[in-house]
Design an enzyme around this catalytic site. Structure first.
Site, PDB file in Angstrom:
ATOM      1  N   PHE A   1      14.200  90.957 115.373  1.00  0.00           N
ATOM      2  CA  PHE A   1      14.708  92.185 114.695  1.00  0.00           C
ATOM      3  C   PHE A   1      14.371  92.279 113.469  1.00  0.00           C
ATOM      4  O   PHE A   1      13.917  91.204 112.670  1.00  0.00           O
ATOM      5  CB  PHE A   1      16.164  91.639 114.706  1.00  0.00           C
ATOM      6  CG  PHE A   1      17.096  92.809 114.408  1.00  0.00           C
ATOM      7  CD1 PHE A   1      17.591  93.932 115.347  1.00  0.00           C
ATOM      8  CD2 PHE A   1      17.602  93.237 112.991  1.00  0.00           C
ATOM      9  CE1 PHE A   1      18.204  95.010 114.701  1.00  0.00           C
ATOM     10  CE2 PHE A   1      18.408  94.248 112.799  1.00  0.00           C
ATOM     11  CZ  PHE A   1      18.729  94.994 113.447  1.00  0.00           C
TER      12      PHE A   1
ATOM     13  N   LEU B   1      20.731  85.316 115.072  1.00  0.00           N
ATOM     14  CA  LEU B   1      21.913  84.523 115.733  1.00  0.00           C
ATOM     15  C   LEU B   1      21.385  83.789 116.941  1.00  0.00           C
ATOM     16  O   LEU B   1      22.095  82.695 117.270  1.00  0.00           O
ATOM     17  CB  LEU B   1      23.088  85.453 115.856  1.00  0.00           C
ATOM     18  CG  LEU B   1      23.901  85.656 114.642  1.00  0.00           C
ATOM     19  CD1 LEU B   1      24.856  86.628 115.040  1.00  0.00           C
ATOM     20  CD2 LEU B   1      24.267  84.520 113.839  1.00  0.00           C
TER      21      LEU B   1
ATOM     22  N   VAL C   1      17.323  89.096 107.919  1.00  0.00           N
ATOM     23  CA  VAL C   1      18.405  89.816 107.901  1.00  0.00           C
ATOM     24  C   VAL C   1      18.711  90.653 106.713  1.00  0.00           C
ATOM     25  O   VAL C   1      18.523  90.186 105.493  1.00  0.00           O
ATOM     26  CB  VAL C   1      19.616  88.833 107.991  1.00  0.00           C
ATOM     27  CG1 VAL C   1      21.044  89.580 107.964  1.00  0.00           C
ATOM     28  CG2 VAL C   1      19.570  87.775 108.928  1.00  0.00           C
TER      29      VAL C   1
ATOM     30  N   HIS D   1      28.545  92.844 108.649  1.00  0.00           N
ATOM     31  CA  HIS D   1      27.673  92.175 109.520  1.00  0.00           C
ATOM     32  C   HIS D   1      26.535  91.381 108.955  1.00  0.00           C
ATOM     33  O   HIS D   1      26.226  90.185 109.294  1.00  0.00           O
ATOM     34  CB  HIS D   1      27.004  93.219 110.556  1.00  0.00           C
ATOM     35  CG  HIS D   1      26.252  92.494 111.495  1.00  0.00           C
ATOM     36  ND1 HIS D   1      25.031  92.704 111.982  1.00  0.00           N
ATOM     37  CD2 HIS D   1      26.683  91.980 112.665  1.00  0.00           C
ATOM     38  CE1 HIS D   1      24.796  92.181 112.978  1.00  0.00           C
ATOM     39  NE2 HIS D   1      25.739  91.909 113.445  1.00  0.00           N
TER      40      HIS D   1
END
Length: 157
Positions: free
Chosen positions: A26, A61, A87, A94
């Site tokens: 991500f 995660l 992130v 979130h």
């Protein structure tokens, strides 16, 4: 410093060390920048390419579970592990959830399995902040992994 004090010097010699690296996919461009800098630095510190295992996972995660599997693999033991991810703050809670939970889980893997874990999961407000930090953070994680692996060996030898 008093010469009678035992001083374990920093040791950045990566020769003979086995390092596991887990990268989130991500925010991939930032993660690839972290990866490239980290792997280049590990090699520069003397870690052999065949002593580096590299794995990707979907997001931040998922990194701790992959690191945990590496840490408990007795057939292919590692001296240190590296977590790489990014992130980036959005409009919801979130960001805080992922940042806090990933960080806590990375620490837990290191403590539960008595193995150094270098935390290279960037937590930034913007893509630009992450891009500005990715190269140095990647190199820093490589140095941290090697130094802490050598420190662990010094404690137990």
């Amino acid at each position: 410093m008093n010469p009678d004090i035992v001083n374990l010097e920093s040791n950045l010699n990566g020769e003979g060390l086995r390092i596991g690296v887990v990268m989130a996919r991500f925010n991939l461009p930032v993660c690839e920048g972290l990866r490239d800098a980290c792997l280049d630095e590990l090699l520069a510190l003397g870690v052999e390419p065949t002593d580096i295992t590299f794995v990707t996972v979907p997001g931040a995660l998922e990194i701790p579970l992959a690191l945990q599997a590496m840490a408990q693999n007795e057939d292919d033991s590692y001296d240190a592990l590296v977590a790489l991810g990014a992130v980036i703050r959005g409009e919801t809670y979130h960001f805080e959830l992922v940042s806090n939970e990933a960080g806590a889980a990375l620490t837990r893997v290191g403590l539960d399995f008595d193995i150094p874990v270098a935390n290279g999961v960037l937590t930034c407000d913007t893509d630009e902040q992450a891009e500005a930090r990715m190269a140095e953070k990647g190199r820093d994680c490589a140095r941290c992994a090697v130094e802490m692996a050598n420190l662990q060996k010094a404690f137990y030898d």
